[in-house]
Design an enzyme around this catalytic site. Sequence first.
Site, PDB file in Angstrom:
ATOM      1  N   ASN A  71      38.349  53.906  39.628  1.00 47.34           N
ATOM      2  CA  ASN A  71      37.952  54.267  38.438  1.00 47.34           C
ATOM      3  C   ASN A  71      37.173  53.299  37.596  1.00 47.34           C
ATOM      4  OD1 ASN A  71      38.715  56.818  36.930  1.00 47.34           O
ATOM      5  ND2 ASN A  71      39.182  55.502  35.277  1.00 47.34           N
ATOM      6  N   ALA A  72      37.522  52.447  36.599  1.00 49.93           N
ATOM      7  CA  ALA A  72      36.562  51.334  36.108  1.00 49.93           C
ATOM      8  C   ALA A  72      35.351  51.636  35.376  1.00 49.93           C
ATOM      9  CB  ALA A  72      36.324  50.409  37.501  1.00 49.93           C
ATOM     10  N   GLU A  73      34.970  53.068  35.080  1.00 51.61           N
ATOM     11  CA  GLU A  73      34.052  53.345  34.378  1.00 51.61           C
ATOM     12  C   GLU A  73      32.749  53.037  35.326  1.00 51.61           C
ATOM     13  OE1 GLU A  73      36.846  53.615  32.450  1.00 51.61           O
ATOM     14  OE2 GLU A  73      36.562  51.596  31.946  1.00 51.61           O
ATOM     15  N   GLU A 127      47.691  47.170  33.944  1.00 46.66           N
ATOM     16  CA  GLU A 127      46.809  47.484  33.133  1.00 46.66           C
ATOM     17  C   GLU A 127      47.179  47.561  31.695  1.00 46.66           C
ATOM     18  OE1 GLU A 127      43.494  50.304  33.883  1.00 46.66           O
ATOM     19  OE2 GLU A 127      43.789  50.180  36.055  1.00 46.66           O
ATOM     20  N   TYR A 176      47.224  52.407  27.536  1.00 49.76           N
ATOM     21  CA  TYR A 176      46.139  52.184  26.343  1.00 49.76           C
ATOM     22  C   TYR A 176      46.423  52.576  25.207  1.00 49.76           C
ATOM     23  CZ  TYR A 176      43.251  50.495  30.462  1.00 49.76           C
ATOM     24  OH  TYR A 176      42.687  49.757  31.586  1.00 49.76           O
ATOM     25  N   TYR A 187      33.435  45.637  26.539  1.00 46.17           N
ATOM     26  CA  TYR A 187      34.764  45.994  26.211  1.00 46.17           C
ATOM     27  C   TYR A 187      35.551  45.479  25.201  1.00 46.17           C
ATOM     28  CZ  TYR A 187      38.361  48.800  28.513  1.00 46.17           C
ATOM     29  OH  TYR A 187      39.361  49.841  28.929  1.00 46.17           O
ATOM     30  N   TYR A 198      38.905  44.321  40.441  1.00 51.20           N
ATOM     31  CA  TYR A 198      38.520  45.272  41.372  1.00 51.20           C
ATOM     32  C   TYR A 198      37.451  44.976  42.313  1.00 51.20           C
ATOM     33  CZ  TYR A 198      40.523  49.178  38.290  1.00 51.20           C
ATOM     34  OH  TYR A 198      41.369  50.049  37.828  1.00 51.20           O
ATOM     35  N   ASN A 226      44.150  53.495  43.106  1.00 59.25           N
ATOM     36  CA  ASN A 226      44.357  53.158  41.389  1.00 59.25           C
ATOM     37  C   ASN A 226      44.805  54.508  40.817  1.00 59.25           C
ATOM     38  OD1 ASN A 226      43.398  51.316  39.202  1.00 59.25           O
ATOM     39  ND2 ASN A 226      42.563  53.454  38.517  1.00 59.25           N
ATOM     40  N   GLU A 227      45.628  54.460  40.095  1.00 63.34           N
ATOM     41  CA  GLU A 227      46.135  55.345  39.296  1.00 63.34           C
ATOM     42  C   GLU A 227      46.261  56.783  39.646  1.00 63.34           C
ATOM     43  OE1 GLU A 227      44.282  55.303  35.302  1.00 63.34           O
ATOM     44  OE2 GLU A 227      45.416  53.763  34.850  1.00 63.34           O
TER      45      GLU A 227
HETATM   46  C1  GAL Z   1      42.326  53.009  33.402  1.00 70.21           C
HETATM   47  C2  GAL Z   1      41.853  52.780  34.900  1.00 70.21           C
HETATM   48  C3  GAL Z   1      40.696  51.805  34.686  1.00 70.21           C
HETATM   49  C4  GAL Z   1      39.956  51.873  33.712  1.00 70.21           C
HETATM   50  C5  GAL Z   1      40.700  52.148  32.263  1.00 70.21           C
HETATM   51  C6  GAL Z   1      39.976  52.536  31.176  1.00 70.21           C
HETATM   52  O1  GAL Z   1      43.033  54.365  33.602  1.00 70.21           O
HETATM   53  O2  GAL Z   1      42.807  52.272  35.873  1.00 70.21           O
HETATM   54  O3  GAL Z   1      40.230  51.657  35.932  1.00 70.21           O
HETATM   55  O4  GAL Z   1      39.121  53.153  33.898  1.00 70.21           O
HETATM   56  O5  GAL Z   1      41.499  53.207  32.448  1.00 70.21           O
HETATM   57  O6  GAL Z   1      38.935  51.441  30.935  1.00 70.21           O
END
Ligand code: GAL
Length: 994
Positions: free
Chosen positions: A136-138, A285, A249, A353, A92, A196-197
């Site tokens: 996004n990316a927290e 991701e 995820y 992480y 990113y 992003n998303e």
């Molecule tokens: C995804 C997003 C990432 C990050 C991840 C959770 O949905 O694209 O930027 O936020 O979730 O760590």
Amino acid sequence: MDSRPKPDGELADADAMGSDIARKFAGGDSDALLDNGLTKEVQWDGYSLMIRGQRVFLHSGEFHPFRLPVPDLWPDILQKFSAAGLNAVSIYVHWGLSNPAPGVLDFGAFRALAPFFDAARRAGIWVVVRPGPYINAETTAGGIAHWVTSEVEGNLRTNDSDWFESWQDYVRAIVDEVRPWQITKGGPVIAVQVDNEYEENERTRAYMQALEDAFRDGLVVPLTYNDPNERVSFVNGTGSADIYGLDAYPQRFDCSNPSTWFPVDASYHEYHSRVNPHQPFYSPEFQAGAFDAWGPTAPGYEKCRELTGPEFMSVFYKSLWASNAKMVNYYMVYGGTSWGGIPFPGVYTSYDYGSAISEARMLNEKFTELKLQGLFLRSSPDFAKTDVVGNSSAASGAVQVSDERALVIKLRNPDTGAGFWIARQANSTATDIVTFNLTVETADGTFDIPQTVEGITLEGREAKTIVTDYAYGAAGFLRWSTAPILFAGRIGTRDVLLAYGSPRTAHELATPTRVHDVPASVRAPFVALEDTPSSLVLFADAPVAETVWAPTLPGAADDSLAAMWGLGTNASVLLAGPHLVRNASLSGDGATLALYGDLRNAVPLLILAAPEGVRGVTWNGAPVRMQPSALASGALVGSLEVAREAGEVHVPTLSGWRYADSLPERARAFDDAGWVVADKRTSNVWLPMAYGDGRTLFGCDYGFCENSVLWRGHFYSEGEETSVRLLINGGEAFAASVFLNGVFLGTAYGNSTNNQNIVDEVDREYVFPNGALVIGGDNVITIVQDNMGLDESEDPVDTIKSARGVRGFQLNPSGNFSEWRVQGKLGGYSDFPDRTRGVLNEGGLFGERSGWHLPGFDTSAAPWVARDLGDGLPGNTAGVGFFITTFDLAVPPGLDVMLSFNFDDNTNAESPYRALLFVNGWMMGKRVANLGPQTKFPVHEGILDYHGVNTVAVALWAMEPVAVRPTLELRVDAVLDGGVGPIRTNNPSFAQLR
Ligand code: GAL
């Protein structure tokens, strides 16, 4: 009725349907080679990418360079990626950091992209750039520049015109930065992700298309997109990218119960076949860890590492392969640090992480599993093109297994016939030990395998790739192997293969001439099953295999992509022993193999296979005495010693602290004439003022969007006022302390308890103690608040435009504020002086504005006094004070030393204080003692000067008038003999910045 247990989810039916579709396209449309019409250097078909005509399984990990603000350490991470067999990184880029104010573009210092791209190229790593604008990316505002959140009236991420205008400069700058590093110019960049998303709809389509048009004004590599779910967004038509991808995820983000698993999602293959069969199945991701929230019950990253540990990686990654994914990016492989104002309110400073490379850059057991998988994928070009033939479920019936508790999915390369049979528990969360036989069709007929040993065993949460008709090197061939393959390929003039497996179970490898059994028993470290001038077939127990490395040998010196596996080079060596092997090369005459890497301990160095001419070996530049090993012909053995200095790394106790008060603003007499008058009446913030008098008190609107912000509200009193009611918004886990004329009134506490009981604003009354009010004169309410970052996107509401500030103010029973003034970091977002550390480093505390945190600030004169950090604030008052000290480091060269700052030794739980940790001017940690969980803050060389004087400053905020007694210790967490070489510091001093 079929009594067999159903595998997870919809797999049985869906997969049957999917393989129909796959068959329909196999040899047909999914075979068609496509490109975007701009370059043929990156093409694709329904299977995989083709880079310069070479089919590639894109095996990538996520790494955010801005979360490791030391450019000289980027090669360290990238070399670790390539040592794990990965061939790509996904990054990113943070808009907010690179475009801190309208018209200001800055790719200097840790924001630079060129040195990153160059390091990737040298490490043999392709790059997928993900510049947003939204990431996004927290991270705060999901990466959107803070000024945009206050200055743009329109909806973010739509086609509203002021939003459109806002990202033009940034995207143009990204194009300029990336263009020269595309593969078409000899660089490593092969794709760029658009935003992003996102959800596809009328409003968002035009935005995505406009973005693509902007990227296209200079970039020719494919554009990609990541869909958060199976929403079929941006697959075709306006706003769709060249290659669509699906993020996943599957284990989610609560690390509290790391052994409680969600099942494998078996729908991907059918989804891909239905949605974008002409493109590779791409997972931009795929979960490789989890982020962790504030709060006393937050489990911490070791639990996240457990939740997503080697067992998860074995089962879930291989299941992803089984769904025919050929472009995979693991999020995160190196998480790093959300230093300064980088985090969004849902995460604390560490962004470790639970990843395979820990925040301190250490390799852990997840790295080892990644390497086992990565070297297999790198060794198996036939795997880059496969059809999903079917599986062993009743519904598919394509595969026969002897025990239906095992689910085997068959993938087959349609050109070579190579078979990849991916086995896992049918119930993917099961922990049983299952031993089964498998019927495989090969070029030589059908076999029930294994033939010489008991069966194929899944030891609980484990997945295995069983190969058939597996060709490698020039003439190497396995009919089958029930043992996982770690390495296969040509080394010198031999075909070399290394298989491995659990020492508790039996394995079998069938070459064209022989079926080799490897019984479950204690074995020599490596067993040579075949050792001839043309072939070496080795087996190792898993614990031994884990010490194996297969560094590549770079190709022609004049090829800018000489290190890229499959393009620049197909040569490697196979060896075992060291903690890490970063790279290898041969001397001009081919006689010396130069290895570079890291050691934790003295270890034997075993060269299992190297080109025949190799006579000598050097390790980090020094010759190693090698002798022939009895293990196999051509093998060499020597020993590697750890430098004596590695045992002698010591760090000083932090002492000699100097102290000064950092909250003079609470005093009535404080002169705030230089502050910004907060008198706006409109705002783009998504939440309105709740009460007040029409003025809007949101920090961003006045240029103060991050970290600590101070407010001063003035009112003339005739003695009526008894209290003030304030609604203070700081984001989850925030705090704000309130004073009247220097008298402490109270602290508003935000909250997060591991993402439960979230409090991001506090509405309460602060009662004026007797005597605090000045009757017949000016009174001042001072608020010091911590802005925890702006929220991420929650489309369609612009929650990113977060209401950080004072969302309601009212004097009781009556009264009027004559004036509100606000102050955040020096210069706000337009004129902040520290362009090196960037817009997110500093906040508005008096000490920060004064530059006390910067190296070289002189604490010798008044008001500075000697005071130990552990003594807290004088008089146990509530307030903020700065503690500063310096210390020397003299770390011997040639070592990579992991240091961390540790608060409280975990003993000060729930003490009502917050602290900012500045190391040589960088805000490397936010400690919230009453919430936790973080006490340990790793800080890298490069921020720390390992060969000189270092400054540490702690801004201590006591939130109650009680004794607050923090302790802080510098610790050595690990010493490695090796490292990436000299690390430069870039720590502008007080004299330069104030
Ligand atoms: C995804 C997003 C990432 C990050 C991840 C959770 O949905 O694209 O930027 O936020 O979730 O760590």
